[in-house]
Design a protein around this motif. Structure first.
Motif, PDB file in Angstrom:
ATOM      1  N   LEU A 152     -68.479   7.579  38.264  1.00 47.99           N
ATOM      2  CA  LEU A 152     -68.938   7.278  36.913  1.00 47.99           C
ATOM      3  C   LEU A 152     -68.053   6.182  36.323  1.00 47.99           C
ATOM      4  CD1 LEU A 152     -69.533  10.952  35.667  1.00 47.99           C
ATOM      5  CD2 LEU A 152     -71.285   9.291  36.352  1.00 47.99           C
ATOM      6  N   PRO A 153     -68.439   5.597  35.184  1.00 50.13           N
ATOM      7  CA  PRO A 153     -67.609   4.544  34.595  1.00 50.13           C
ATOM      8  C   PRO A 153     -66.182   5.015  34.345  1.00 50.13           C
ATOM      9  CG  PRO A 153     -69.765   4.607  33.531  1.00 50.13           C
ATOM     10  CD  PRO A 153     -69.706   5.790  34.440  1.00 50.13           C
ATOM     11  N   ALA A 154     -65.235   4.112  34.516  1.00 50.20           N
ATOM     12  CA  ALA A 154     -63.820   4.446  34.359  1.00 50.20           C
ATOM     13  C   ALA A 154     -63.516   4.876  32.930  1.00 50.20           C
ATOM     14  CB  ALA A 154     -62.962   3.240  34.739  1.00 50.20           C
ATOM     15  N   PRO A 155     -62.720   5.928  32.763  1.00 49.92           N
ATOM     16  CA  PRO A 155     -62.321   6.328  31.406  1.00 49.92           C
ATOM     17  C   PRO A 155     -61.339   5.321  30.812  1.00 49.92           C
ATOM     18  CG  PRO A 155     -61.201   7.673  33.046  1.00 49.92           C
ATOM     19  CD  PRO A 155     -62.176   6.822  33.792  1.00 49.92           C
ATOM     20  N   LEU A 156     -61.096   5.441  29.516  1.00 51.46           N
ATOM     21  CA  LEU A 156     -60.204   4.529  28.809  1.00 51.46           C
ATOM     22  C   LEU A 156     -58.823   4.496  29.468  1.00 51.46           C
ATOM     23  CD1 LEU A 156     -60.194   2.753  26.206  1.00 51.46           C
ATOM     24  CD2 LEU A 156     -59.152   4.709  25.041  1.00 51.46           C
ATOM     25  N   GLY A 157     -58.354   3.291  29.782  1.00 50.97           N
ATOM     26  CA  GLY A 157     -57.055   3.146  30.445  1.00 50.97           C
ATOM     27  C   GLY A 157     -57.164   2.828  31.917  1.00 50.97           C
ATOM     28  N   TYR A 158     -58.404   2.894  32.468  1.00 47.71           N
ATOM     29  CA  TYR A 158     -58.644   2.587  33.881  1.00 47.71           C
ATOM     30  C   TYR A 158     -59.713   1.500  33.999  1.00 47.71           C
ATOM     31  CZ  TYR A 158     -55.893   6.552  35.588  1.00 47.71           C
ATOM     32  OH  TYR A 158     -54.874   7.415  35.890  1.00 47.71           O
ATOM     33  N   LEU A 159     -59.774   0.872  35.166  1.00 45.17           N
ATOM     34  CA  LEU A 159     -60.745  -0.191  35.427  1.00 45.17           C
ATOM     35  C   LEU A 159     -61.600   0.175  36.634  1.00 45.17           C
ATOM     36  CD1 LEU A 159     -58.426  -3.324  35.054  1.00 45.17           C
ATOM     37  CD2 LEU A 159     -60.092  -2.488  33.382  1.00 45.17           C
ATOM     38  N   ASN A 160     -62.881  -0.197  36.598  1.00 47.59           N
ATOM     39  CA  ASN A 160     -63.776  -0.003  37.736  1.00 47.59           C
ATOM     40  C   ASN A 160     -63.473  -1.032  38.815  1.00 47.59           C
ATOM     41  OD1 ASN A 160     -65.446   2.115  36.570  1.00 47.59           O
ATOM     42  ND2 ASN A 160     -66.225   0.546  35.186  1.00 47.59           N
ATOM     43  N   GLY A 164     -67.205   2.128  45.912  1.00 49.72           N
ATOM     44  CA  GLY A 164     -66.477   2.655  47.062  1.00 49.72           C
ATOM     45  C   GLY A 164     -64.983   2.560  46.940  1.00 49.72           C
ATOM     46  N   ALA A 165     -64.475   2.277  45.748  1.00 46.58           N
ATOM     47  CA  ALA A 165     -63.032   2.114  45.562  1.00 46.58           C
ATOM     48  C   ALA A 165     -62.565   2.962  44.383  1.00 46.58           C
ATOM     49  CB  ALA A 165     -62.694   0.645  45.325  1.00 46.58           C
ATOM     50  N   PRO A 166     -61.319   3.441  44.435  1.00 41.94           N
ATOM     51  CA  PRO A 166     -60.802   4.239  43.313  1.00 41.94           C
ATOM     52  C   PRO A 166     -60.578   3.385  42.068  1.00 41.94           C
ATOM     53  CG  PRO A 166     -59.071   3.846  44.935  1.00 41.94           C
ATOM     54  CD  PRO A 166     -60.346   3.319  45.537  1.00 41.94           C
ATOM     55  N   LYS A 167     -60.613   4.032  40.905  1.00 42.77           N
ATOM     56  CA  LYS A 167     -60.310   3.336  39.660  1.00 42.77           C
ATOM     57  C   LYS A 167     -58.839   2.924  39.662  1.00 42.77           C
ATOM     58  CE  LYS A 167     -64.380   4.921  38.426  1.00 42.77           C
ATOM     59  NZ  LYS A 167     -65.598   4.142  38.648  1.00 42.77           N
ATOM     60  N   THR A 168     -58.547   1.812  39.027  1.00 47.04           N
ATOM     61  CA  THR A 168     -57.163   1.358  38.930  1.00 47.04           C
ATOM     62  C   THR A 168     -56.719   1.362  37.475  1.00 47.04           C
ATOM     63  OG1 THR A 168     -57.881  -0.964  38.807  1.00 47.04           O
ATOM     64  CG2 THR A 168     -57.329  -0.080  40.989  1.00 47.04           C
ATOM     65  N   ILE A 169     -55.433   1.463  37.271  1.00 48.72           N
ATOM     66  CA  ILE A 169     -54.890   1.524  35.914  1.00 48.72           C
ATOM     67  C   ILE A 169     -54.993   0.148  35.258  1.00 48.72           C
ATOM     68  CG2 ILE A 169     -52.813   1.920  34.541  1.00 48.72           C
ATOM     69  CD1 ILE A 169     -51.946   3.949  36.661  1.00 48.72           C
TER      70      ILE A 169
END
Length: 511
Positions: A152-160, A164-169
């Motif tokens: 799902l879309p990245a929560p506040l503080g993270y980036l998409n 197929g890849a994890p969210k990044t800070i």
């Protein structure tokens, strides 16, 4: 010429915004209306999937048609009208009542048996298509979750970073999101004051405005920030592969504060011991009230009306209890010396703790595997499976954080003992000189099972403060007391206290 409605639909808001699909449907419907001598009196536009029942615009149109406000309706295609059979049945009911339903893309006469049969078959195919699509989407969704990815879309503080890849800070917003947890975890902020403070620090939502209280509440309740993915609809937990912003201890502390404030009603008086003491007889919390310029705490259960006590009596007992958790400067100095000796052997002890933690991690993994097998074999139901699985995932998260903290040197048993020794020096003083909220915090940190039996308050000292209270109870009056007076204590009783604290904090690391 018949007056008809026109219904167009797109599955997503994005499609509606771009307008390509809607315009194609509109053009086809207008062409069909001209060919069949129909006058479109009103357009109904919806941006929601037909797989869901209860579409607001569609239902309003059906009600108007049943009320005879138009002769019929023109829809682009059968799959635009219904991909669930309930809505298709509603359309069939309209046709049975003499209301004309046209499909611009299909040349079907809905007044004939053959036309209805053909349309029914297409509607069933459309419903089956959406069921299969939903199942495949669900498989893909849970496949990502099992990989530790958040689909799902990245929560506040993270980036998409792609599906197929994890969210990044987010290097800009991430530290501010972390700060939100740290500030709220102090207990000194409400959601509103936190929102104001973070806005001054530069935190903004996607629209560049102040983050609302509701958005902050969702963020502070989201375990994603400690590395755990939660499916809100089902409550299922999955271990994420993204980098956490905070640790589990901070997240748990924030949850405790949120729950305490959510369950607390607005009160007129902020009494010192409000909701901290309970009636020993019935277990109900005592309520504070002012009578003759004194604060009294009473149990309002009918059978316990005799339970009433003045605030001064409770506070006297609290101060006495806290005084028993305070060490003298000489005692602290001796314990510090023993702690410094422990530092020299800490590396060897650290490896032993790490080995035990790794073993515990493996045991949790085995339990999770056995639990999954039991669920697949239908030995336990889904609800119990999810409850136990979530518990094991959180325990594994705890152990992982302990291992990382010990390896990185951010946590050690000697440091914890030193920190505790500082607490024992300041606890009683903080309570005596602190404001109401500081006093309440001290009482919750150091005591539990706070009860009142008629006119007598009782409380239990929490570990590890309990060890100090026991030490003072059993050592004073003996040999160690006399030696402490001359600053020549050989530490007989203090050694016992130190060994107890050492065992406590070592065990705490392995919990």
């Amino acid at each position: 010429m018949k007056n008809v409605y026109a219904y167009i639909r797109v599955s997503t808001i994005k499609q509606g915004t771009h307008g390509v699909s809607l315009q194609e449907q509109r053009t086809a419907i207008e062409h069909h209306a001209r060919q069949n001598n129909l006058t479109i009196t009103k357009w109904f536009e919806e941006q929601e999937t037909a797989a869901k029942r209860g579409r607001a615009v569609f239902n309003v149109m059906l009600q108007l048609l049943k009320a005879g406000k138009a002769d019929g309706v023109v829809i682009h295609k059968i799959d635009r009208s219904a991909r669930n059979l309930k809505d298709w049945a509603d359309l069939g009911e309209l046709i049975d009542n003499g209301i004309t339903v046209h499909f611009a893309n299909e040349s079907l006469d809905m007044q004939t048996r053959g036309g209805r049969l053909s349309a029914d078959i297409q509607a069933v195919i459309a419903a089956d298509y959406i069921r299969n699509l939903r199942e495949e989407t669900r498989k893909g969704f849970y496949g990502r979750l099992k990989q530790g990815l958040y689909p799902l879309p990245a929560p506040l503080g993270y980036l998409n970073q792609g599906s197929g890849a994890p969210k990044t800070i987010d290097t800009t917003i991430g530290p501010l999101a972390k700060k939100a947890f740290e500030l709220y975890g102090t207990g000194s902020f409400t959601l509103q004051t936190l929102a104001d403070d973070l806005y001054q620090r530069g935190l903004r939502n996607a629209n560049g405005r102040k983050v609302s209280k509701n958005a902050l509440s969702r963020m502070l309740n989201n375990p994603f920030y400690m590395g755990i993915i939660c499916v809100k609809r089902t409550g299922e937990l999955f271990t994420g592969v993204h980098t956490p912003l905070i640790n589990k201890r901070l997240f748990d502390r924030v949850q405790h504060i949120l729950n305490r404030r959510t369950n607390t009603k607005v009160v007129r008086h902020n009494f010192l011991f409000r909701k901290l003491f309970s009636c020993k007889h019935c277990g109900n919390t005592l309520s504070g009230e002012i009578q003759k310029e004194h604060v009294y705490y009473r149990c309002h259960t009918r059978s316990c009306k005799a339970t009433s006590i003045r605030e001064e009596i409770i506070e006297r007992e609290v101060k006495k209890t806290l005084k028993n958790t305070q060490l003298s400067q000489n005692e602290v100095d001796i314990l510090r010396g023993l702690t410094q000796q422990l530092r020299s052997s800490w590396n060897e002890e650290k490896h032993a703790i790490l080995n035990r933690l790794q073993l515990l991690l493996g045991q949790y993994g085995e339990k999770l595997n056995r639990l999954t097998d039991a669920y697949l074999d239908q030995v336990i139901d889904r609800e119990l499976f999810e409850h136990r699985k979530n518990d094991l995932i959180l325990k594994k998260k705890d152990v992982h954080e302990q291992i990382d903290a010990i390896k990185n040197g951010t946590v050690s048993v000697p440091d914890k003992i030193m920190e505790f020794l500082e607490q024992t020096k300041s606890l009683s003083v903080t309570y005596t000189s602190g404001i109401t909220e500081e006093k309440r915090d001290v009482l919750e940190i150091a005591t539990s099972n706070r009860l009142v039996n008629e006119k007598k308050p009782y409380m239990r000292v929490r570990k590890p403060f309990m060890y100090v209270a026991d030490y003072k109870k059993y050592s004073y009056g003996g040999l160690c007391k006399d030696e402490l007076r001359t600053n020549n204590c050989n530490g007989t009783h203090l050694h016992v206290l130190f060994n107890t604290l050492h065992a406590h904090f070592t065990t705490e690391e392995e919990k």
